[in-house]
Design a protein around this motif. Structure first.
Motif, PDB file in Angstrom:
ATOM      1  N   GLY A  44      -1.300  46.872  18.248  1.00  0.00           N
ATOM      2  CA  GLY A  44      -2.379  46.563  19.054  1.00  0.00           C
ATOM      3  C   GLY A  44      -3.008  45.385  18.748  1.00  0.00           C
ATOM      4  N   PHE A  45      -4.002  44.900  19.599  1.00  0.00           N
ATOM      5  CA  PHE A  45      -4.441  43.476  19.539  1.00  0.00           C
ATOM      6  C   PHE A  45      -5.700  43.597  18.719  1.00  0.00           C
ATOM      7  N   TYR A  46      -5.656  42.706  18.019  1.00  0.00           N
ATOM      8  CA  TYR A  46      -7.057  42.515  17.096  1.00  0.00           C
ATOM      9  C   TYR A  46      -7.463  41.327  17.025  1.00  0.00           C
ATOM     10  N   PHE A  47      -8.808  41.191  17.331  1.00  0.00           N
ATOM     11  CA  PHE A  47      -9.643  39.976  17.596  1.00  0.00           C
ATOM     12  C   PHE A  47     -10.760  40.016  16.532  1.00  0.00           C
ATOM     13  N   ALA A  68      -3.814  49.201  31.969  1.00  0.00           N
ATOM     14  CA  ALA A  68      -3.654  50.096  32.997  1.00  0.00           C
ATOM     15  C   ALA A  68      -2.044  49.637  33.609  1.00  0.00           C
ATOM     16  N   ARG A  69      -1.725  48.687  33.214  1.00  0.00           N
ATOM     17  CA  ARG A  69      -0.255  48.104  33.858  1.00  0.00           C
ATOM     18  C   ARG A  69       0.830  48.453  32.724  1.00  0.00           C
ATOM     19  N   ARG A  70       0.444  49.004  31.474  1.00  0.00           N
ATOM     20  CA  ARG A  70       1.431  49.248  30.565  1.00  0.00           C
ATOM     21  C   ARG A  70       2.385  50.035  31.048  1.00  0.00           C
ATOM     22  N   ARG A  71       2.083  51.243  31.739  1.00  0.00           N
ATOM     23  CA  ARG A  71       3.237  52.026  32.163  1.00  0.00           C
ATOM     24  C   ARG A  71       4.047  51.581  33.114  1.00  0.00           C
ATOM     25  N   GLU A  72       3.539  50.619  33.983  1.00  0.00           N
ATOM     26  CA  GLU A  72       4.504  49.830  35.009  1.00  0.00           C
ATOM     27  C   GLU A  72       5.532  49.070  34.161  1.00  0.00           C
ATOM     28  N   ASP A  73       4.698  48.279  33.175  1.00  0.00           N
ATOM     29  CA  ASP A  73       5.533  46.902  32.554  1.00  0.00           C
ATOM     30  C   ASP A  73       6.486  47.593  31.790  1.00  0.00           C
ATOM     31  N   VAL A  74       6.447  48.724  30.816  1.00  0.00           N
ATOM     32  CA  VAL A  74       7.371  48.974  29.702  1.00  0.00           C
ATOM     33  C   VAL A  74       7.928  50.346  30.027  1.00  0.00           C
ATOM     34  N   GLY A  75       7.766  51.050  31.049  1.00  0.00           N
ATOM     35  CA  GLY A  75       8.297  52.286  31.435  1.00  0.00           C
ATOM     36  C   GLY A  75       7.504  53.504  31.111  1.00  0.00           C
ATOM     37  N   ALA A  76       7.933  54.473  31.813  1.00  0.00           N
ATOM     38  CA  ALA A  76       6.999  55.881  31.562  1.00  0.00           C
ATOM     39  C   ALA A  76       6.906  56.347  30.233  1.00  0.00           C
ATOM     40  N   GLU A  77       8.015  56.310  29.634  1.00  0.00           N
ATOM     41  CA  GLU A  77       7.951  56.983  28.063  1.00  0.00           C
ATOM     42  C   GLU A  77       7.191  56.054  27.215  1.00  0.00           C
ATOM     43  N   ALA A  78       7.461  54.746  27.277  1.00  0.00           N
ATOM     44  CA  ALA A  78       6.763  53.698  26.140  1.00  0.00           C
ATOM     45  C   ALA A  78       5.054  53.500  26.589  1.00  0.00           C
ATOM     46  N   GLY A  79       5.091  53.528  28.164  1.00  0.00           N
ATOM     47  CA  GLY A  79       3.618  53.267  28.731  1.00  0.00           C
ATOM     48  C   GLY A  79       2.568  54.512  28.303  1.00  0.00           C
ATOM     49  N   ASP A  80       3.266  55.691  27.874  1.00  0.00           N
ATOM     50  CA  ASP A  80       2.260  56.409  27.549  1.00  0.00           C
ATOM     51  C   ASP A  80       1.719  56.381  26.132  1.00  0.00           C
ATOM     52  N   ALA A  81       1.884  55.540  25.307  1.00  0.00           N
ATOM     53  CA  ALA A  81       1.405  55.152  24.113  1.00  0.00           C
ATOM     54  C   ALA A  81       0.105  54.455  24.392  1.00  0.00           C
ATOM     55  N   PRO A  82      -0.960  54.682  23.700  1.00  0.00           N
ATOM     56  CA  PRO A  82      -2.296  53.930  23.756  1.00  0.00           C
ATOM     57  C   PRO A  82      -2.018  52.491  23.768  1.00  0.00           C
ATOM     58  N   PHE A  83      -2.866  51.717  24.438  1.00  0.00           N
ATOM     59  CA  PHE A  83      -3.040  50.363  24.164  1.00  0.00           C
ATOM     60  C   PHE A  83      -4.235  49.875  23.260  1.00  0.00           C
ATOM     61  N   LEU A  84      -4.085  49.926  21.983  1.00  0.00           N
ATOM     62  CA  LEU A  84      -5.126  49.662  21.039  1.00  0.00           C
ATOM     63  C   LEU A  84      -5.770  48.266  20.959  1.00  0.00           C
ATOM     64  N   VAL A  85      -6.776  48.095  21.280  1.00  0.00           N
ATOM     65  CA  VAL A  85      -7.672  46.989  21.195  1.00  0.00           C
ATOM     66  C   VAL A  85      -8.915  46.774  20.149  1.00  0.00           C
ATOM     67  N   VAL A  86      -8.917  45.869  19.132  1.00  0.00           N
ATOM     68  CA  VAL A  86      -9.760  46.039  18.002  1.00  0.00           C
ATOM     69  C   VAL A  86     -10.696  44.663  18.280  1.00  0.00           C
ATOM     70  N   ILE A  87     -11.879  44.775  18.578  1.00  0.00           N
ATOM     71  CA  ILE A  87     -12.826  43.777  18.489  1.00  0.00           C
ATOM     72  C   ILE A  87     -13.667  44.022  17.128  1.00  0.00           C
ATOM     73  N   ASP A  88     -13.483  42.864  16.004  1.00  0.00           N
ATOM     74  CA  ASP A  88     -14.118  43.080  14.804  1.00  0.00           C
ATOM     75  C   ASP A  88     -15.464  41.964  15.101  1.00  0.00           C
ATOM     76  N   SER A 133      -6.662  55.277  32.069  1.00  0.00           N
ATOM     77  CA  SER A 133      -6.283  54.268  31.373  1.00  0.00           C
ATOM     78  C   SER A 133      -5.664  54.677  30.222  1.00  0.00           C
ATOM     79  N   ARG A 134      -4.828  53.752  29.599  1.00  0.00           N
ATOM     80  CA  ARG A 134      -4.347  54.023  28.246  1.00  0.00           C
ATOM     81  C   ARG A 134      -5.018  53.132  27.328  1.00  0.00           C
ATOM     82  N   MET A 135      -6.259  52.519  27.414  1.00  0.00           N
ATOM     83  CA  MET A 135      -6.972  51.696  26.882  1.00  0.00           C
ATOM     84  C   MET A 135      -7.542  52.771  25.683  1.00  0.00           C
ATOM     85  N   ARG A 136      -7.564  52.109  24.443  1.00  0.00           N
ATOM     86  CA  ARG A 136      -8.412  52.588  23.260  1.00  0.00           C
ATOM     87  C   ARG A 136      -8.890  51.514  22.600  1.00  0.00           C
ATOM     88  N   LEU A 137     -10.177  51.446  22.893  1.00  0.00           N
ATOM     89  CA  LEU A 137     -10.976  50.088  22.516  1.00  0.00           C
ATOM     90  C   LEU A 137     -11.913  50.547  21.142  1.00  0.00           C
TER      91      LEU A 137
END
Length: 476
Positions: free
Chosen positions: A26-29, A74-94, A122-126
Motif C-alpha cells: 500500500g501507499f503510506y504517507f 478505480a483503475r487498478r482492475r484495468e491496469d493490473v488485470g482482473a485477478e490482481a485488480g481484485d486486491a484492495p488498494f491500501l492507502v494510509v495517511i498518518d 472502488s477497491r480503495m481502502r483508506l
C-alpha cells in the motif's frame, strides 16, 4: 472503504500502519506540520514516488489530489488485470490532524470521493490515523462530513498491566511490575525508543532506575508528560490544564474539588475537563452508588507521576537532585501515585482476568461512596460490582472491595466492607449475593486469612493480580 485509527503518541500506531502497508503493497504517507502548499507538495511527491513517476506530481489543490488518489484505486482492475485488480488498494495517511489543520476542507473532500466511488465499487481502502485524540474523535461526530462513512474505528491503547509487565521483563516480579506500571504505564515506546532498554533488573534497582531515567533531566522521559499535554490540538492554555491535572493528582477528584484547588468556579472548568477526557488523559468514573456523582482519574500514569512527584520539585530536579527528591517523595508516591493506580488495576482485574471469580453475571465495575449517617462518616468502596435492576427488581451489589497499596489488611477492613453492605441493603439494594473482596499489595493478616477460609471473602494480592497464583475462592 474508510477506517479511522487513533491513539495517543508512543503507542506504536505508525509501526503497525507501516507494517500493514508494506504487507499489502500500500501507499503510506506520514504528514508533518506545515502550510497547505507544503503539505500538498509533500503528499504529491510521496504519491509520485509510490507510482513510479520519474517526476513529482503537481496538484493545484487537495481536491485534485484526492480525486486522483481515488481514481488510481478505480483503475487498478484495468491496469493490473482482473485477478490482481481484485486486491484492495491500501492507502494510509498518518498524522492526519496535521493536514486537517492546514486544509480544513479535507474531510469534506474525502466524503465526496467516498460517496462517489462507493457506487463504482472502488477497491480503495483508506486508513486515516492521528494522535490528536480530540481531532480524530471529531471526524465521526454527529455533524462531521465523514460520519457514517467509516467501517472501522480503532483506538490503539496502551498495554494492560499484565502485558506491560511482560514487555518490561518484570513478569516474574509483581512488586516491581506494579511500581513500573504506576510510573510509565503500558506505553510501548518508553522502553526501547526512550530508554534504549534501560530497565530495572530487580525491585532493589527500582529507586536507582527512577532517578537515572524519569527524574533525570538528561532522559527523554523527563519532559515527556509536558509534551503529551502540549501536543493536543485543542489545548491552548497549558498552565490551566496542568493545574487541573495537578488538582486530580493531589486527590481533588470531584468537579468542585478541582475548581476549588485551582481557584475557579465549577462551570469555568467544564471545557478543560471535556478536552482532557476527549484526549484520553482524564477519565470520569461515575459513583456506582450515587446517581449524578462522579470522580475524575488521570489515565496516563506518567502524567500523574509528573504532577504528583516531579512538578512540585521541578527546579531541584533540573538541578540534578533526583536522588534527594525521590528520597523525600516516598510518602507522596505511595499516596498519590501507587495507591490510586493500584485501585484502578484492581478494578481492571475484575473486568478482565478476574471475572471468572464472580459466580454471577458481571455488572458495572466501578467505585463509590456509601454514607453512614449513624457513624457520621463516608465509606469509600474502591472496587464494586453492581448489576442493574430489571423487571422491577432492585439493583444488586455482587462485590464490595477495598484496595490498599502499603497497608497489611486485617479484620477492620473487612468489617468496614460488611458495614457498607448492610447500609446498601437498608437503602433497598439487593445484597443477598454480595461477596467481600480485599486487595492488598502489602499482604493480609493471619486473622483475615482465617476469616477468608471460613466465609465468602476474596483475598487478592499482587501474585493473584499478575496471574502467578490462582485464587481459590469463588464469589457467588
Amino acid at each position: 472503504m474508510l477506517g479511522i485509527v487513533s491513539g495517543r503518541r508512543r503507542m506504536g500506531k505508525t509501526y503497525l500502519l507501516r507494517a500493514v502497508a508494506e504487507q499489502y503493497g500500500g501507499f503510506y504517507f506520514g504528514a508533518t506540520a506545515g502550510t497547505t502548499a507544503e503539505s500538498l507538495r509533500q503528499f504529491s511527491a510521496a504519491l509520485a514516488e509510490y507510482q513510479g513517476s520519474p517526476v513529482p506530481f503537481s496538484f493545484a489543490t487537495w481536491d485534485d489530489a484526492i480525486s486522483y488518489l481515488f481514481t488510481v484505486a478505480a483503475r487498478r482492475r484495468e491496469d493490473v488485470g482482473a485477478e490482481a485488480g481484485d486486491a484492495p488498494f491500501l492507502v494510509v495517511i498518518d498524522e492526519f490532524p496535521y493536514l486537517v489543520k492546514a486544509a480544513p476542507e479535507l474531510p469534506s473532500l474525502l466524503q465526496r470521493a467516498i460517496d462517489r466511488f462507493q457506487v463504482e465499487e472502488s477497491r480503495m481502502r483508506l486508513l486515516l490515523c492521528g494522535s490528536a485524540m480530540s481531532v480524530m474523535g471529531g471526524l465521526l461526530a454527529s455533524t462531521a462530513p465523514l460520519r457514517g462513512r467509516a467501517q472501522l474505528e480503532l483506538v490503539v491503547r496502551p498495554f494492560g498491566y499484565r502485558a506491560a509487565a511482560e514487555f518490561w521483563g518484570a513478569g516474574d516480579d509483581p512488586a516491581l511490575a506494579a511500581r513500573l506500571h504506576a510510573v510509565v504505564g503500558g506505553t510501548p515506546a518508553y522502553r526501547r525508543q526512550f530508554l534504549a532498554d534501560d530497565i530495572p533488573v530487580s525491585l532493589g534497582d527500582f529507586d536507582d532506575w527512577v532517578c537515572r531515567t524519569v527524574l533525570s533531566p538528561f532522559s527523554p522521559l523527563f519532559r515527556e508528560a509536558r509534551y503529551l499535554l502540549a501536543e493536543e490540538a485543542d489545548i491552548r492554555d497549558t498552565a490551566l490544564y496542568h493545574s487541573v491535572l495537578a488538582a486530580v493528582a493531589q486527590g481533588n477528584t470531584t468537579r468542585g474539588g478541582i475548581a476549588g484547588y485551582i481557584g475557579r468556579k465549577s462551570v469555568d472548568i467544564s471545557h478543560p475537563l471535556n478536552v482532557l477526557e476527549d484526549s484520553h488523559l482524564l477519565m470520569r468514573e461515575p459513583d456506582v452508588f450515587r446517581a449524578g456523582k462522579s470522580q475524575y482519574r488521570i489515565t496516563e500514569p506518567l502524567i500523574n507521576f509528573y504532577e504528583a512527584v516531579m512538578r512540585p520539585a521541578w527546579t531541584r530536579l533540573e538541578g540534578g537532585q533526583a536522588s534527594e527528591v525521590w528520597a523525600q517523595s516516598a510518602e507522596r508516591f505511595a499516596a498519590q501515585v501507587a495507591g490510586p493506580h493500584f485501585e484502578a488495576v484492581c478494578r481492571d482485574y475484575l473486568i478482565g482476568p478476574g471475572n471468572s471469580l464472580l459466580g454471577s453475571a458481571l455488572g458495572q465495575v466501578g467505585c463509590g461512596v456509601v454514607s453512614d449517617p449513624q457513624e457520621r462518616r463516608q465509606i469509600e468502596v474502591d472496587v464494586a460490582v453492581v448489576e442493574p435492576g430489571s423487571g422491577g427488581s432492585s439493583p444488586a451489589v455482587t462485590v464490595l472491595g477495598e484496595a490498599k497499596w502499603g497497608t497489611v489488611m486485617g479484620l477492620k477492613h473487612l468489617a468496614r466492607l460488611a458495614r457498607a453492605r448492610d447500609l446498601l441493603a437498608a437503602r433497598g439494594m439487593d445484597t443477598s449475593r454480595c461477596g467481600l473482596a480485599c486487595f492488598s499489595a502489602a499482604g493480609f493478616s493471619d486473622a483475615l486469612r482465617a476469616e477468608a477460609e471460613r466465609g465468602d471473602v476474596l483475598l487478592i494480592g499482587l501474585d493473584e493480580l499478575y496471574g502467578r497464583v490462582t485464587p481459590t475462592t469463588l464469589l457467588s
